[in-house]
Design an enzyme around this catalytic site. Structure first.
Site, PDB file in Angstrom:
ATOM      1  CE  LYS A  70     -16.886  42.236  -8.630  1.00  0.00           C
ATOM      2  NZ  LYS A  70     -15.914  41.299  -8.076  1.00  0.00           N
ATOM      3  CG  ASP A 107     -12.181  41.363  -8.724  1.00  0.00           C
ATOM      4  OD1 ASP A 107     -11.950  42.030  -7.695  1.00  0.00           O
ATOM      5  OD2 ASP A 107     -13.302  41.311  -9.263  1.00  0.00           O
TER       6      ASP A 107
END
Ligand code: ATR
Length: 281
Positions: A70, A107
């Site tokens: 990420k 997220d």
């Protein structure tokens, strides 16, 4: 049937990811029979640049990014959304009409949307976050951006919690952000309405909990574990036994996926279908 719009998930390992099932089910539901979501395992960390730039070369519409990449993908993207820049990590890549790679992070908002779905109000709540890694950054940022004013970050490595707090304190000056090293004594001294586990303790076959078993939860507390495999972690089991509200990370997974779906397709995601597909795995 012609498939001309491909997306997928970059990570390692990805063979157990629920996302391909969830997104392919959503494409079907929406009549997007030309769309397909594929797993893209990148076993060699040194090849992440090739993998990201390969999306453009191969004409992909976008990708999700998961552990451990990420943060690693960020240098190879042309542009970042405000959320992704503030969080310093990307879980969704879109590719615009000029072939530019754009990084997003869904997220944190996915987490907030799951709280909203469960009618959890955060602006007046005292929040305790366990962990200071990538998931923690996304959740702390989103909570602050949605009006939370009182957050304590507890982490095994306190300096990581301190760095995270300092970065966000400069963006959200009116919030009180405190840090502590993870220990039973530290947990005992913190009063929190919402406890969020972002550590990997309890993931998969791990029988550990970040919480101290001797410290009971109360009925007015919410305990949220971002882990969804297993569905009930040792932490959530304790929370449930103590009568607290216990939520696992499946809702966050579904909502972050729905937001990615909307970025790629420009269509409203079929949330109920995605949730059903995720729960069935
Ligand atoms: P993610 O991207 O999923 O958030 P990460 O960035 O690797 O993953 O973060 C993992 C988090 O779990 C960190 O807060 C880590 O603590 P450290 O910063 O001290 O490494 C925490 N963690 C992992 N294993 C742990 C353990 N056995 N005890 C306590 N904390 C643990």
């Amino acid at each position: 049937m012609i498939i001309d719009s491909v997306v997928g998930i970059i990570g390692w390992p990805v063979s157990h990811s629920i996302s391909p099932i969830m997104h392919n089910r959503a494409f079907l539901q929406m009549g997007l029979t030309n769309w397909c979501y594929v797993p893209m395992p990148v076993a060699n960390y040194g090849r992440i640049k090739e993998a990201v730039l390969g999306l453009r070369a191969l004409g992909f519409k976008g990708a999700n990014v998961t552990i451990p990449y990420k943060e690693a993908v960020v240098p190879y993207l042309d542009r970042l959304s405000d959320d992704a820049r503030a969080i310093g990590a990307v879980n969704t890549i879109s590719i615009d009409s000029e072939g530019r790679l754009v990084g997003h992070n869904t997220d944190g908002l996915g987490f907030i949307k799951d709280l909203l779905e469960h009618s959890v109000e955060i602006t007046k709540k005292r929040v305790l976050i366990l962990g200071a890694g990538g998931s923690s950054r996304a959740i702390v940022y989103a909570m602050l951006a949605h009006g939370c004013k009182n957050i304590t970050i507890v982490n095994r490595t306190k300096t990581k919690a301190d760095d995270l707090a300092a970065a966000f304190q400069s963006l959200f000056k009116e919030a009180v952000i405190e840090t502590k090293e993870l220990s039973p004594d530290a947990l005992r001294k913190i009063t929190a309405d919402i406890v969020v586990n972002t550590t990997s303790m309890g993931l998969g076959n791990d029988t550990q909990s970040p919480w101290d078993e001797a410290l009971a939860f109360s009925q007015d507390q919410l305990v949220y574990d971002v882990i969804y495999n297993p569905k009930v972690t040792p932490l959530l089991k304790q929370a449930g036994c103590d009568g607290a509200q216990a939520l696992n990370g499946i809702g966050m997974l579904v909502h972050q996926g729905a937001l990615a779906f909307e970025i790629w397709t420009g269509l409203k995601a079929p949330l109920a279908v995605m949730k059903k597909a995720a729960l069935a795995t």
